[in-house]
Design a protein around this motif. Structure first.
Motif, PDB file in Angstrom:
ATOM      1  N   GLY A   2       5.232   4.047   5.348  1.00  0.00           N
ATOM      2  CA  GLY A   2       4.500   3.557   6.513  1.00  0.00           C
ATOM      3  C   GLY A   2       3.108   3.125   6.141  1.00  0.00           C
ATOM      4  N   GLY A   3       2.348   2.756   7.131  1.00  0.00           N
ATOM      5  CA  GLY A   3       0.938   2.455   6.915  1.00  0.00           C
ATOM      6  C   GLY A   3       0.159   3.728   6.711  1.00  0.00           C
ATOM      7  N   SER A   4      -1.133   3.621   6.486  1.00  0.00           N
ATOM      8  CA  SER A   4      -1.923   4.788   6.137  1.00  0.00           C
ATOM      9  C   SER A   4      -2.630   5.408   7.326  1.00  0.00           C
ATOM     10  N   ASN A   5      -2.324   4.983   8.553  1.00  0.00           N
ATOM     11  CA  ASN A   5      -2.919   5.621   9.721  1.00  0.00           C
ATOM     12  C   ASN A   5      -2.177   6.899  10.038  1.00  0.00           C
ATOM     13  N   ALA A   6      -2.885   8.025  10.173  1.00  0.00           N
ATOM     14  CA  ALA A   6      -2.264   9.277  10.589  1.00  0.00           C
ATOM     15  C   ALA A   6      -2.888   9.690  11.894  1.00  0.00           C
ATOM     16  N   GLN A   7      -2.090   9.775  12.951  1.00  0.00           N
ATOM     17  CA  GLN A   7      -2.614  10.127  14.257  1.00  0.00           C
ATOM     18  C   GLN A   7      -2.166  11.525  14.631  1.00  0.00           C
ATOM     19  N   GLY A   8      -3.130  12.351  15.062  1.00  0.00           N
ATOM     20  CA  GLY A   8      -2.841  13.729  15.410  1.00  0.00           C
ATOM     21  C   GLY A   8      -1.912  13.809  16.595  1.00  0.00           C
ATOM     22  N   GLY A   9      -1.122  14.879  16.621  1.00  0.00           N
ATOM     23  CA  GLY A   9      -0.242  15.125  17.739  1.00  0.00           C
ATOM     24  C   GLY A   9       1.041  14.315  17.680  1.00  0.00           C
ATOM     25  N   SER A  10       1.316  13.630  16.553  1.00  0.00           N
ATOM     26  CA  SER A  10       2.487  12.771  16.483  1.00  0.00           C
ATOM     27  C   SER A  10       3.667  13.448  15.802  1.00  0.00           C
ATOM     28  N   ARG A  21       2.775  11.519   3.538  1.00  0.00           N
ATOM     29  CA  ARG A  21       2.877  10.474   2.538  1.00  0.00           C
ATOM     30  C   ARG A  21       3.073   9.120   3.194  1.00  0.00           C
ATOM     31  N   GLY A  22       2.009   8.440   3.500  1.00  0.00           N
ATOM     32  CA  GLY A  22       2.122   7.077   3.985  1.00  0.00           C
ATOM     33  C   GLY A  22       2.201   6.123   2.820  1.00  0.00           C
ATOM     34  N   GLY A  23       2.410   4.880   3.122  1.00  0.00           N
ATOM     35  CA  GLY A  23       2.362   3.874   2.085  1.00  0.00           C
ATOM     36  C   GLY A  23       0.932   3.452   1.836  1.00  0.00           C
ATOM     37  N   ASP A  24       0.789   2.370   1.125  1.00  0.00           N
ATOM     38  CA  ASP A  24      -0.542   1.826   0.917  1.00  0.00           C
ATOM     39  C   ASP A  24      -1.169   1.517   2.263  1.00  0.00           C
ATOM     40  N   GLY A  25      -2.447   1.753   2.382  1.00  0.00           N
ATOM     41  CA  GLY A  25      -3.114   1.677   3.682  1.00  0.00           C
ATOM     42  C   GLY A  25      -3.076   0.282   4.277  1.00  0.00           C
ATOM     43  N   GLY A  26      -2.873   0.218   5.579  1.00  0.00           N
ATOM     44  CA  GLY A  26      -2.899  -1.045   6.282  1.00  0.00           C
ATOM     45  C   GLY A  26      -4.309  -1.421   6.672  1.00  0.00           C
ATOM     46  N   GLY A  27      -4.504  -2.671   6.956  1.00  0.00           N
ATOM     47  CA  GLY A  27      -5.825  -3.124   7.419  1.00  0.00           C
ATOM     48  C   GLY A  27      -6.652  -3.649   6.271  1.00  0.00           C
ATOM     49  N   GLY A  28      -7.327  -4.713   6.494  1.00  0.00           N
ATOM     50  CA  GLY A  28      -8.092  -5.333   5.422  1.00  0.00           C
ATOM     51  C   GLY A  28      -9.490  -4.786   5.334  1.00  0.00           C
ATOM     52  N   GLN A 312      -3.085  -3.135   2.024  1.00  0.00           N
ATOM     53  CA  GLN A 312      -1.729  -3.105   1.497  1.00  0.00           C
ATOM     54  C   GLN A 312      -1.680  -3.843   0.167  1.00  0.00           C
ATOM     55  N   GLY A 313      -1.084  -3.200  -0.835  1.00  0.00           N
ATOM     56  CA  GLY A 313      -1.023  -3.778  -2.165  1.00  0.00           C
ATOM     57  C   GLY A 313      -2.243  -3.475  -3.016  1.00  0.00           C
ATOM     58  N   GLY A 314      -3.244  -2.799  -2.444  1.00  0.00           N
ATOM     59  CA  GLY A 314      -4.459  -2.520  -3.197  1.00  0.00           C
ATOM     60  C   GLY A 314      -4.296  -1.414  -4.211  1.00  0.00           C
ATOM     61  N   SER A 315      -3.706  -0.298  -3.791  1.00  0.00           N
ATOM     62  CA  SER A 315      -3.477   0.856  -4.673  1.00  0.00           C
ATOM     63  C   SER A 315      -2.752   1.906  -3.855  1.00  0.00           C
ATOM     64  N   GLN A 316      -2.097   2.848  -4.537  1.00  0.00           N
ATOM     65  CA  GLN A 316      -1.470   3.948  -3.803  1.00  0.00           C
ATOM     66  C   GLN A 316      -2.542   4.756  -3.073  1.00  0.00           C
ATOM     67  N   ALA A 317      -2.288   5.073  -1.805  1.00  0.00           N
ATOM     68  CA  ALA A 317      -3.282   5.760  -0.994  1.00  0.00           C
ATOM     69  C   ALA A 317      -2.589   6.491   0.142  1.00  0.00           C
ATOM     70  N   GLU A 318      -3.161   7.604   0.575  1.00  0.00           N
ATOM     71  CA  GLU A 318      -2.666   8.342   1.727  1.00  0.00           C
ATOM     72  C   GLU A 318      -3.797   8.554   2.725  1.00  0.00           C
ATOM     73  N   ALA A 319      -3.423   8.655   3.988  1.00  0.00           N
ATOM     74  CA  ALA A 319      -4.405   9.024   5.005  1.00  0.00           C
ATOM     75  C   ALA A 319      -4.654  10.526   4.978  1.00  0.00           C
ATOM     76  N   LEU A 320      -3.576  11.311   4.897  1.00  0.00           N
ATOM     77  CA  LEU A 320      -3.673  12.769   4.971  1.00  0.00           C
ATOM     78  C   LEU A 320      -2.767  13.382   3.923  1.00  0.00           C
ATOM     79  N   ARG A 321      -3.284  14.353   3.167  1.00  0.00           N
ATOM     80  CA  ARG A 321      -2.490  15.107   2.194  1.00  0.00           C
ATOM     81  C   ARG A 321      -2.817  16.576   2.325  1.00  0.00           C
ATOM     82  N   LEU A 322      -1.798  17.391   2.503  1.00  0.00           N
ATOM     83  CA  LEU A 322      -1.990  18.834   2.641  1.00  0.00           C
ATOM     84  C   LEU A 322      -1.029  19.557   1.709  1.00  0.00           C
TER      85      LEU A 322
END
Length: 325
Positions: A2-10, A21-28, A312-322
């Protein structure tokens, strides 16, 4: 992925070792120059002498975990400036403030000059070199490479100081050289000396950390989520709730061994932790998330949005990792 947005309560994220584990972050855009939506809510008041909203709510140990204070006055602002945080001569300011300068139109960030925060004796307590696009800092005891921590949010220039750069019970002054922040349409903005932009931090940390408020406008005990996590004891057993008021928090956050903590956003869409972190900046699974936590039991993160701005395509990235270990 998925994209790299992590929304609480979801719901509970999927992924190994409890990681989101999201995919590479969305948004420029990058943290230094990407577009931002929404005002910061950092200050009110005007050059006509309105009062700042930067006062801190509640008494020590109250549900806000703050101390009563003064946001300073807005009567003597530099030409073209509508608000500043901390306000000139503000008192009881959080120990982890961002420097904010608001104009009537969006400013731009320069690529030269060093913004300095000076102690009452004239020594440099913290500084941000606007010519340096990548910096290092220690967050939660771990070293990170970060993009330059300077941003434009609406009509406001925002400067994040190095972690733990300031202390309680101290008076500081801010110097901004010409060219570091450029008003819309050109012109010049600068502040120098020991009295033009001066503020005093709260005398001590909150007496109780059971309920703590994080707020960009200084109405809580802390102005950053990282600052609130840093204040919590390591491997403690007492429950703590960190209530994060609405606003855009331009932070990379890392914590370790912080138990029984609830991070509760004031608004799922209005409380946003955003910034850029990825494998190019910090090449490891543990280092590349925007918000990362290790060894923390009984953790709840809810009712907020975490947005890694890595394109997207910039580098591996996550919004949240625990990870529990």
């Amino acid at each position: 992925t998925g994209g790299s947005n992590a929304q609480g309560g979801s719901g509970e994220p999927t992924g190994g070792a409890g990681a989101a584990r999201g995919g590479d972050g969305g948004g420029g855009g990058t943290a230094a120059n990407g577009g931002r939506n929404g005002g910061t809510g950092a200050m009110s008041g005007s050059a006509n002498g309105g009062a700042s909203s930067g006062g801190r709510g509640g008494s020590a140990g109250s549900t806000t975990g703050g101390t009563s204070g003064s946001g300073g006055t807005m009567a003597n602002l530099p030409a073209g400036v509508s608000a500043m945080f901390p306000g000139p001569d503000a008192t009881n300011v959080c120990k982890d403030p961002q420097l904010r300068v608001s104009f009537d139109k969006p400013p731009t960030l320069g690529s030269s000059g060093t913004i300095q925060v000076l102690t009452s004796t004239g020594s440099v307590a913290a500084s941000v070199n606007m010519a340096t696009m990548t910096v290092t800092d220690t967050l939660g005891g771990q070293g990170f490479s970060l993009e330059r921590r300077a941003y434009v949010d609406g009509n406001t220039a925002i400067i994040y100081l190095p972690s733990k750069g300031l202390a309680y019970g101290q008076t500081y002054s801010v110097n901004v050289p010409a060219g570091a922040i450029v008003p819309s349409g050109g012109g010049s903005f600068s502040i120098s000396g020991t009295t033009a932009w001066r503020f005093t931090t709260a005398s001590a940390a909150p007496a109780s950390l059971a309920n703590v408020t994080v707020a960009l406008d200084g109405s809580g005990a802390f102005c950053s989520l990282q600052g609130a996590f840093d204040a919590l004891p390591s491997s403690g057993s007492t429950a703590s709730t960190l209530t994060v008021k609405s606003g855009n928090y331009h932070e990379v956050v890392y914590f370790k061994n912080k138990n029984n903590v609830t991070v509760h956003g004031e608004s799922r869409t209005g409380t946003v932790i955003l910034g850029t972190n990825n494998n190019n900046l910090n090449p490891s699974t543990k280092g590349r998330a925007l918000v990362g936590g290790d060894g923390s039991q009984g953790l709840v993160i809810e009712n907020l949005t975490i947005k890694n701005l890595t394109p997207q395509g910039g580098s591996q990235a996550e919004a949240l990792r625990l990870e529990r270990r």
